[in-house]
Design a protein around this motif. Structure first.
Motif, PDB file in Angstrom:
ATOM      1  N   GLY A 243       0.811  -1.198   0.000  1.00 27.42           N
ATOM      2  CA  GLY A 243       0.000   0.000   0.000  1.00 27.42           C
ATOM      3  C   GLY A 243       0.846   1.250   0.000  1.00 27.42           C
ATOM      4  O   GLY A 243       0.953   1.955  -1.002  1.00 27.42           O
ATOM      5  N   LEU A 244       1.514   1.520   1.112  1.00 22.25           N
ATOM      6  CA  LEU A 244       2.207   2.794   1.277  1.00 22.25           C
ATOM      7  C   LEU A 244       3.437   2.939   0.378  1.00 22.25           C
ATOM      8  O   LEU A 244       3.526   3.867  -0.428  1.00 22.25           O
ATOM      9  CB  LEU A 244       2.611   2.960   2.742  1.00 22.25           C
ATOM     10  CG  LEU A 244       3.068   4.354   3.128  1.00 22.25           C
ATOM     11  CD1 LEU A 244       1.909   5.329   3.088  1.00 22.25           C
ATOM     12  CD2 LEU A 244       3.677   4.341   4.519  1.00 22.25           C
ATOM     13  N   ALA A 245       4.413   2.033   0.506  1.00 27.80           N
ATOM     14  CA  ALA A 245       5.639   2.156  -0.285  1.00 27.80           C
ATOM     15  C   ALA A 245       5.339   2.094  -1.783  1.00 27.80           C
ATOM     16  O   ALA A 245       5.880   2.872  -2.576  1.00 27.80           O
ATOM     17  CB  ALA A 245       6.625   1.050   0.106  1.00 27.80           C
ATOM     18  N   ALA A 246       4.461   1.193  -2.160  1.00 30.05           N
ATOM     19  CA  ALA A 246       4.178   1.006  -3.584  1.00 30.05           C
ATOM     20  C   ALA A 246       3.403   2.181  -4.177  1.00 30.05           C
ATOM     21  O   ALA A 246       3.644   2.571  -5.324  1.00 30.05           O
ATOM     22  CB  ALA A 246       3.403  -0.294  -3.793  1.00 30.05           C
ATOM     23  N   VAL A 247       2.472   2.754  -3.413  1.00 30.24           N
ATOM     24  CA  VAL A 247       1.699   3.866  -3.976  1.00 30.24           C
ATOM     25  C   VAL A 247       2.586   5.090  -4.173  1.00 30.24           C
ATOM     26  O   VAL A 247       2.452   5.814  -5.164  1.00 30.24           O
ATOM     27  CB  VAL A 247       0.470   4.202  -3.096  1.00 30.24           C
ATOM     28  CG1 VAL A 247       0.857   4.939  -1.824  1.00 30.24           C
ATOM     29  CG2 VAL A 247      -0.545   5.042  -3.884  1.00 30.24           C
ATOM     30  N   HIS A 248       3.541   5.320  -3.266  1.00 30.49           N
ATOM     31  CA  HIS A 248       4.485   6.423  -3.461  1.00 30.49           C
ATOM     32  C   HIS A 248       5.353   6.184  -4.694  1.00 30.49           C
ATOM     33  O   HIS A 248       5.487   7.062  -5.557  1.00 30.49           O
ATOM     34  CB  HIS A 248       5.392   6.553  -2.234  1.00 30.49           C
ATOM     35  CG  HIS A 248       4.718   7.124  -1.032  1.00 30.49           C
ATOM     36  ND1 HIS A 248       5.259   7.056   0.228  1.00 30.49           N
ATOM     37  CD2 HIS A 248       3.533   7.769  -0.885  1.00 30.49           C
ATOM     38  CE1 HIS A 248       4.460   7.640   1.097  1.00 30.49           C
ATOM     39  NE2 HIS A 248       3.404   8.069   0.444  1.00 30.49           N
ATOM     40  N   ALA A 249       5.949   5.004  -4.758  1.00 35.39           N
ATOM     41  CA  ALA A 249       6.907   4.725  -5.824  1.00 35.39           C
ATOM     42  C   ALA A 249       6.251   4.738  -7.200  1.00 35.39           C
ATOM     43  O   ALA A 249       6.794   5.311  -8.154  1.00 35.39           O
ATOM     44  CB  ALA A 249       7.575   3.375  -5.574  1.00 35.39           C
ATOM     45  N   THR A 250       5.096   4.101  -7.325  1.00 33.38           N
ATOM     46  CA  THR A 250       4.445   4.040  -8.637  1.00 33.38           C
ATOM     47  C   THR A 250       3.975   5.415  -9.099  1.00 33.38           C
ATOM     48  O   THR A 250       4.079   5.753 -10.277  1.00 33.38           O
ATOM     49  CB  THR A 250       3.248   3.068  -8.610  1.00 33.38           C
ATOM     50  OG1 THR A 250       2.380   3.404  -7.518  1.00 33.38           O
ATOM     51  CG2 THR A 250       3.713   1.631  -8.458  1.00 33.38           C
ATOM     52  N   PHE A 251       3.497   6.234  -8.149  1.00 30.47           N
ATOM     53  CA  PHE A 251       3.028   7.563  -8.553  1.00 30.47           C
ATOM     54  C   PHE A 251       4.195   8.453  -8.965  1.00 30.47           C
ATOM     55  O   PHE A 251       4.130   9.170  -9.967  1.00 30.47           O
ATOM     56  CB  PHE A 251       2.228   8.223  -7.432  1.00 30.47           C
ATOM     57  CG  PHE A 251       1.718   9.591  -7.818  1.00 30.47           C
ATOM     58  CD1 PHE A 251       0.760   9.731  -8.811  1.00 30.47           C
ATOM     59  CD2 PHE A 251       2.214  10.733  -7.219  1.00 30.47           C
ATOM     60  CE1 PHE A 251       0.302  10.987  -9.195  1.00 30.47           C
ATOM     61  CE2 PHE A 251       1.763  11.992  -7.587  1.00 30.47           C
ATOM     62  CZ  PHE A 251       0.798  12.121  -8.575  1.00 30.47           C
ATOM     63  N   PHE A 252       5.303   8.418  -8.204  1.00 28.03           N
ATOM     64  CA  PHE A 252       6.459   9.233  -8.581  1.00 28.03           C
ATOM     65  C   PHE A 252       7.018   8.800  -9.938  1.00 28.03           C
ATOM     66  O   PHE A 252       7.441   9.625 -10.740  1.00 28.03           O
ATOM     67  CB  PHE A 252       7.547   9.146  -7.508  1.00 28.03           C
ATOM     68  CG  PHE A 252       7.229   9.916  -6.262  1.00 28.03           C
ATOM     69  CD1 PHE A 252       6.576  11.130  -6.321  1.00 28.03           C
ATOM     70  CD2 PHE A 252       7.590   9.425  -5.023  1.00 28.03           C
ATOM     71  CE1 PHE A 252       6.281  11.846  -5.174  1.00 28.03           C
ATOM     72  CE2 PHE A 252       7.308  10.135  -3.858  1.00 28.03           C
ATOM     73  CZ  PHE A 252       6.649  11.356  -3.940  1.00 28.03           C
ATOM     74  N   LEU A 253       7.017   7.493 -10.187  1.00 30.06           N
ATOM     75  CA  LEU A 253       7.476   7.004 -11.485  1.00 30.06           C
ATOM     76  C   LEU A 253       6.523   7.460 -12.590  1.00 30.06           C
ATOM     77  O   LEU A 253       6.962   7.852 -13.681  1.00 30.06           O
ATOM     78  CB  LEU A 253       7.577   5.477 -11.479  1.00 30.06           C
ATOM     79  CG  LEU A 253       7.989   4.815 -12.797  1.00 30.06           C
ATOM     80  CD1 LEU A 253       9.344   5.328 -13.269  1.00 30.06           C
ATOM     81  CD2 LEU A 253       8.011   3.295 -12.655  1.00 30.06           C
ATOM     82  N   ALA A 254       5.222   7.415 -12.308  1.00 31.69           N
ATOM     83  CA  ALA A 254       4.230   7.819 -13.310  1.00 31.69           C
ATOM     84  C   ALA A 254       4.405   9.276 -13.708  1.00 31.69           C
ATOM     85  O   ALA A 254       4.402   9.607 -14.901  1.00 31.69           O
ATOM     86  CB  ALA A 254       2.820   7.574 -12.780  1.00 31.69           C
ATOM     87  N   ILE A 255       4.577  10.177 -12.731  1.00 33.78           N
ATOM     88  CA  ILE A 255       4.697  11.596 -13.077  1.00 33.78           C
ATOM     89  C   ILE A 255       6.075  11.935 -13.620  1.00 33.78           C
ATOM     90  O   ILE A 255       6.270  13.012 -14.189  1.00 33.78           O
ATOM     91  CB  ILE A 255       4.341  12.514 -11.888  1.00 33.78           C
ATOM     92  CG1 ILE A 255       5.297  12.305 -10.709  1.00 33.78           C
ATOM     93  CG2 ILE A 255       2.907  12.317 -11.458  1.00 33.78           C
ATOM     94  CD1 ILE A 255       5.056  13.272  -9.559  1.00 33.78           C
ATOM     95  N   ASP A 256       7.018  11.003 -13.466  1.00 35.19           N
ATOM     96  CA  ASP A 256       8.331  11.187 -14.093  1.00 35.19           C
ATOM     97  C   ASP A 256       8.274  10.853 -15.575  1.00 35.19           C
ATOM     98  O   ASP A 256       9.023  11.432 -16.374  1.00 35.19           O
ATOM     99  CB  ASP A 256       9.365  10.303 -13.391  1.00 35.19           C
ATOM    100  CG  ASP A 256      10.766  10.514 -13.940  1.00 35.19           C
ATOM    101  OD1 ASP A 256      11.209  11.686 -13.979  1.00 35.19           O
ATOM    102  OD2 ASP A 256      11.413   9.533 -14.321  1.00 35.19           O
TER     103      ASP A 256
END
Length: 274
Positions: free
Chosen positions: A43-56
């Motif tokens: 939940g937490l670690a994955a939602v941060h990482a995937t969103f930052f990658l998406a906006i990158d």
């Protein structure tokens, strides 16, 4: 690394404050640890990482719009997997909120779509839904700060293994300005909002909370206008009004809570989807 910094910083603050003021809130039953570990990583670690990658890899418009498909995903999952009754008004509110987000972030002007970015954006949608449901369940047994202490802790351990601290780019925090940005990200951008969302899930169902969370893109547009001087197009203002309408609609339909399988009152009852 940004995800790692958020998790570790928030966990250290909770450890310090609770350790000094309320050490009893640090203790949980061992049977809850696997669920908290799953919530921290998936939940937490994955939602941060995937969103930052998406906006990158994508424009922020399509990335945010895809992530905020999470309320719709939640409704479909609760209805099909758990047979949980969903009020018709909630389906309508989700549709309105998604339309509003689409307009606010100008997702119709998506630019070049990157495959990795799209996969990451849909990953952020799934992990956001996991976080909402997992937090709702944990909130019926634990105080919000207790849930987040363990969730941030497991996320911090995960990032320490995936991206060891000895290779962290500490030079990026070498100026007072960057340290201030980091502190603001950890406290105002992570700890406070996550405490608020976990606390809200003790009182309202995850689908409703997810719809209210779609205020984020609309408010981001308003803050960018006030603080950064970024102009809002008429279509973005209209989108913000649509999101506000969806949130108001959700909160005006309180009698439907029981039909949605709302969380029980704080009597210690464990959540069990119908």
């Amino acid at each position: 690394r940004l995800s790692q910094l958020r998790s570790a910083g928030a966990w250290l603050i909770l450890l310090l404050v609770l350790g000094l003021a309320r050490p009893d809130l640090l203790r949980v039953d061992r049977s809850l640890l696997p669920g908290l570990a799953l919530l921290g990583v998936a939940g937490l670690a994955a939602v941060h990482a995937t969103f930052f990658l998406a906006i990158d890899r994508l424009e922020i418009g399509p990335a945010l719009t895809i992530q905020y498909l999470a309320p719709l995903l939640l409704l479909v999952w609760l209805r099909t997997v758990h047979g949980r009754s969903i009020a018709p008004s909630l389906w309508g509110a989700v549709g309105l909120s998604l339309l509003g987000c689409f307009l606010v972030v100008k997702a119709y002007d998506a630019g070049d779509l990157d495959t990795v970015g799209l996969i990451a954006a849909f990953g952020s949608m799934v992990t956001f839904a996991i976080y909402m449901v997992g937090s709702e369940r944990a909130g019926h047994r634990l105080e919000p700060v207790t849930t987040l202490f363990w969730v941030f802790g497991f996320a911090t351990v995960f990032w320490a293994l995936a991206t060891p601290w000895w290779s962290f780019p500490w030079d990026g925090l070498g100026s007072a300005r960057n340290l201030l940005y980091a502190a603001a990200l950890i406290v105002a951008g992570t700890l406070v909002p996550f405490i608020c969302i976990v606390a809200s899930l003790r009182h309202i169902p995850a689908p409703r909370a997810a719809v209210v969370a779609t205020l984020e893109p609309a408010l981001a547009g308003v803050f960018a206008w006030i603080l950064l001087g970024e102009e809002l197009a008429a279509v973005q203002i209209a989108g913000g009004a649509v999101v506000l309408t969806a949130v108001a609609w959700v909160q005006s339909r309180r009698p439907d809570l029981e039909a949605e399988g709302a969380p029980p009152s704080r009597s210690g009852a464990r959540f069990s989807p119908r």
